[in-house]
Design a protein around this motif. Structure first.
Motif, PDB file in Angstrom:
ATOM      1  N   LEU A 220      43.844 -15.604  64.662  1.00  0.00           N
ATOM      2  CA  LEU A 220      45.299 -15.517  65.201  1.00  0.00           C
ATOM      3  C   LEU A 220      45.367 -14.541  65.994  1.00  0.00           C
ATOM      4  CD1 LEU A 220      45.235 -16.768  62.039  1.00  0.00           C
ATOM      5  CD2 LEU A 220      47.766 -15.944  62.020  1.00  0.00           C
ATOM      6  N   PRO A 221      45.472 -14.915  67.418  1.00  0.00           N
ATOM      7  CA  PRO A 221      45.320 -13.958  68.349  1.00  0.00           C
ATOM      8  C   PRO A 221      46.813 -13.248  68.404  1.00  0.00           C
ATOM      9  CG  PRO A 221      45.290 -15.901  69.546  1.00  0.00           C
ATOM     10  CD  PRO A 221      45.213 -16.248  68.065  1.00  0.00           C
ATOM     11  N   SER A 222      47.022 -11.970  68.558  1.00  0.00           N
ATOM     12  CA  SER A 222      48.117 -11.102  68.615  1.00  0.00           C
ATOM     13  C   SER A 222      47.887  -9.853  69.582  1.00  0.00           C
ATOM     14  CB  SER A 222      48.605 -10.819  67.297  1.00  0.00           C
ATOM     15  OG  SER A 222      49.658  -9.783  67.279  1.00  0.00           O
ATOM     16  N   LYS A 223      49.137  -9.327  70.098  1.00  0.00           N
ATOM     17  CA  LYS A 223      49.169  -8.299  70.960  1.00  0.00           C
ATOM     18  C   LYS A 223      50.160  -7.418  70.624  1.00  0.00           C
ATOM     19  CE  LYS A 223      45.503  -9.200  73.850  1.00  0.00           C
ATOM     20  NZ  LYS A 223      44.129  -8.713  73.689  1.00  0.00           N
ATOM     21  N   MET A 224      50.180  -6.055  70.767  1.00  0.00           N
ATOM     22  CA  MET A 224      51.253  -5.035  70.524  1.00  0.00           C
ATOM     23  C   MET A 224      51.285  -4.237  71.895  1.00  0.00           C
ATOM     24  SD  MET A 224      51.888  -2.554  67.165  1.00  0.00           S
ATOM     25  CE  MET A 224      50.040  -2.161  67.060  1.00  0.00           C
ATOM     26  N   ASP A 225      52.551  -4.124  71.893  1.00  0.00           N
ATOM     27  CA  ASP A 225      52.597  -3.407  73.196  1.00  0.00           C
ATOM     28  C   ASP A 225      52.923  -1.594  72.771  1.00  0.00           C
ATOM     29  OD1 ASP A 225      53.945  -1.499  75.350  1.00  0.00           O
ATOM     30  OD2 ASP A 225      55.130  -3.299  76.043  1.00  0.00           O
ATOM     31  N   ILE A 226      51.830  -1.001  73.024  1.00  0.00           N
ATOM     32  CA  ILE A 226      52.131   0.404  72.149  1.00  0.00           C
ATOM     33  C   ILE A 226      52.265   1.470  73.547  1.00  0.00           C
ATOM     34  CG2 ILE A 226      50.544   0.123  70.626  1.00  0.00           C
ATOM     35  CD1 ILE A 226      48.028   1.242  72.165  1.00  0.00           C
ATOM     36  N   THR A 227      53.038   1.130  74.529  1.00  0.00           N
ATOM     37  CA  THR A 227      53.042   2.007  75.874  1.00  0.00           C
ATOM     38  C   THR A 227      53.797   3.152  75.249  1.00  0.00           C
ATOM     39  OG1 THR A 227      53.181  -0.038  77.129  1.00  0.00           O
ATOM     40  CG2 THR A 227      54.018   2.129  78.290  1.00  0.00           C
ATOM     41  N   SER A 228      54.909   3.031  74.422  1.00  0.00           N
ATOM     42  CA  SER A 228      55.918   4.058  74.111  1.00  0.00           C
ATOM     43  C   SER A 228      55.132   5.221  73.315  1.00  0.00           C
ATOM     44  CB  SER A 228      56.884   3.402  73.518  1.00  0.00           C
ATOM     45  OG  SER A 228      56.481   2.881  72.056  1.00  0.00           O
ATOM     46  N   CYS A 229      53.886   5.020  72.824  1.00  0.00           N
ATOM     47  CA  CYS A 229      53.141   5.910  72.320  1.00  0.00           C
ATOM     48  C   CYS A 229      52.746   7.148  72.940  1.00  0.00           C
ATOM     49  CB  CYS A 229      51.848   5.278  71.426  1.00  0.00           C
ATOM     50  SG  CYS A 229      52.435   4.196  70.210  1.00  0.00           S
ATOM     51  N   PHE A 230      52.566   6.758  74.271  1.00  0.00           N
ATOM     52  CA  PHE A 230      51.911   8.008  75.387  1.00  0.00           C
ATOM     53  C   PHE A 230      53.198   8.768  75.927  1.00  0.00           C
ATOM     54  CE2 PHE A 230      49.337   4.299  74.781  1.00  0.00           C
ATOM     55  CZ  PHE A 230      48.113   5.003  74.261  1.00  0.00           C
ATOM     56  N   VAL A 275      48.185  -4.278  80.988  1.00  0.00           N
ATOM     57  CA  VAL A 275      49.061  -5.556  81.622  1.00  0.00           C
ATOM     58  C   VAL A 275      50.034  -5.271  82.207  1.00  0.00           C
ATOM     59  CG1 VAL A 275      49.489  -7.999  81.168  1.00  0.00           C
ATOM     60  CG2 VAL A 275      47.401  -6.921  79.713  1.00  0.00           C
ATOM     61  N   ASP A 276      50.193  -5.288  83.545  1.00  0.00           N
ATOM     62  CA  ASP A 276      51.569  -5.165  84.284  1.00  0.00           C
ATOM     63  C   ASP A 276      52.113  -3.835  83.764  1.00  0.00           C
ATOM     64  OD1 ASP A 276      51.503  -7.676  85.466  1.00  0.00           O
ATOM     65  OD2 ASP A 276      52.280  -8.775  83.801  1.00  0.00           O
ATOM     66  N   GLY A 277      51.112  -2.948  83.943  1.00  0.00           N
ATOM     67  CA  GLY A 277      51.565  -1.362  83.672  1.00  0.00           C
ATOM     68  C   GLY A 277      51.915  -1.239  82.202  1.00  0.00           C
ATOM     69  N   ARG A 278      51.652  -1.988  81.251  1.00  0.00           N
ATOM     70  CA  ARG A 278      51.944  -2.038  79.793  1.00  0.00           C
ATOM     71  C   ARG A 278      50.604  -1.751  79.036  1.00  0.00           C
ATOM     72  NH1 ARG A 278      56.958  -0.391  79.573  1.00  0.00           N
ATOM     73  NH2 ARG A 278      57.026  -0.648  77.196  1.00  0.00           N
ATOM     74  N   ILE A 279      50.560  -0.980  78.002  1.00  0.00           N
ATOM     75  CA  ILE A 279      49.348  -1.069  77.345  1.00  0.00           C
ATOM     76  C   ILE A 279      49.248  -1.812  76.053  1.00  0.00           C
ATOM     77  CG2 ILE A 279      47.658   0.781  76.207  1.00  0.00           C
ATOM     78  CD1 ILE A 279      48.318   1.376  78.956  1.00  0.00           C
ATOM     79  N   MET A 280      48.672  -2.678  76.177  1.00  0.00           N
ATOM     80  CA  MET A 280      48.637  -3.913  75.078  1.00  0.00           C
ATOM     81  C   MET A 280      47.375  -3.708  73.952  1.00  0.00           C
ATOM     82  SD  MET A 280      51.380  -5.024  76.202  1.00  0.00           S
ATOM     83  CE  MET A 280      51.332  -6.685  74.943  1.00  0.00           C
ATOM     84  N   PHE A 281      47.780  -3.355  72.781  1.00  0.00           N
ATOM     85  CA  PHE A 281      46.702  -3.249  71.638  1.00  0.00           C
ATOM     86  C   PHE A 281      46.306  -4.397  71.179  1.00  0.00           C
ATOM     87  CE2 PHE A 281      46.070  -2.284  67.302  1.00  0.00           C
ATOM     88  CZ  PHE A 281      45.180  -1.214  67.232  1.00  0.00           C
ATOM     89  N   ASN A 282      45.090  -4.883  70.992  1.00  0.00           N
ATOM     90  CA  ASN A 282      44.521  -5.934  70.222  1.00  0.00           C
ATOM     91  C   ASN A 282      44.887  -5.872  68.669  1.00  0.00           C
ATOM     92  OD1 ASN A 282      43.048  -7.543  68.968  1.00  0.00           O
ATOM     93  ND2 ASN A 282      41.031  -7.202  70.132  1.00  0.00           N
TER      94      ASN A 282
END
Length: 292
Positions: A220-230, A275-282
């Motif tokens: 089940l492919p899934s991504k998580m936007d973790i940009t705010s962590c930085f 991706v488009d300036g966002r950090i996307m976690f696997n």
């Protein structure tokens, strides 16, 4: 020896907040929903054929969104069947949200819910104490095996509850994904508890293979936007870091070196893509289906 870092699950309110931020920033629920209405639909059609009543159990059901999606699909596959539904969930807050969701969801007259506010181990002991002989057509444990002491014993117990043609569905983070990489490197520094938060599907598959227990595997492919962590001090980012590490107030309680190392790994190519300036976690998930 460094002091043990405080575990996130010991602070229920912060855990619930961090979990909600995780859901808001990941595609996990969408991925699980697509699986339920895709590959799982055919499997649900095969269980309990000809039955007028189905026995189903949700273990670690949380706030119930996935359960109700499964119930919707079950009703599509078995439109005339009644459903006896056992819910096992230890969190009072989540269980109440589940009940509220049921109250506000139409077309559930064919379902009878039994609410078990308890941990999996407590439910197992309760069943044994009551000599419960009721067998299940379908049991699902979605993202909940992290919170048991003995994964093997837990799986074998719930497997033993299946009807002859029943199925046990287990979802966990992928053994090849970013969660596994994070935990492999830093889990010893995050602290140890009596539960196995760092269990992945790779661990579970190894366990089943060693016992010769067959299973069907799904990705089940899934991504998580973790940009705010930085962004230092970002409230949602701090909560997301807590969820990723399973440590309360990770940024405050972790050493500067540990925090920096974790952030470097999370941002790097082993865990994430930009991706488009966002950090996307696997955030990939695996599903296993087990028969009796």
């Amino acid at each position: 020896m460094a002091a043990r870092l405080p575990i996130l699950v010991d602070d229920n309110l912060r855990y619930l907040k961090s979990y909600q931020v995780f859901l808001d920033n990941s595609s996990e629920h969408q991925s699980v929903k697509a699986f339920i209405n895709g590959p799982l639909a055919e499997i649900l059609a095969s269980i309990g054929k000809g039955k007028t009543a189905l026995h189903v159990m949700g273990v670690g059901s949380g706030t119930g969104e996935n359960d109700l999606e499964i119930l919707r699909q079950l009703h599509l596959q078995h439109p005339g069947a009644k459903v006896d539904y056992e819910v096992v969930e230890p969190s009072s807050d989540m269980l109440q949200k589940y009940k509220d969701l049921v109250e506000n969801t139409p077309d559930l007259d064919h379902v009878t819910f039994t609410w078990n506010k308890m941990k999996m181990s407590q439910f197992e002991n309760d069943c044994k104490g009551r000599n419960l002989e009721k067998k299940m057509d379908f049991i699902h444990i979605i993202q909940a095996l992290y919170y048991v002491e003995d994964s093997e014993a837990t799986i074998l117990f719930f497997k033993s509850l299946l009807e002859k043609n029943g199925k046990l569905l287990i979802l966990l983070v992928s053994g090849e994904g970013s969660w596994a990489k994070l935990w492999k490197i830093y889990r010893p520094q995050f602290g140890k508890t009596d539960i196995r938060e760092s269990t992945t599907m790779g661990d579970l598959r190894s366990l089943l293979d060693s016992r010769g227990i067959p299973y069907q595997k799904y990705e089940l492919p899934s991504k998580m936007d973790i940009t705010s962590c930085f962004t230092s001090g970002d409230e949602k980012g701090e909560l997301l870091l807590d969820f990723l590490t399973q440590v309360q107030d990770f940024s405050k309680n972790a050493s500067p070196d540990l925090r920096a190392g974790v952030l470097d790994l999370l941002r790097g190519p082993d865990c994430s893509q930009e991706v488009d300036g966002r950090i996307m976690f696997n955030n990939n998930i695996e599903a296993l289906l087990i028969s009796p």
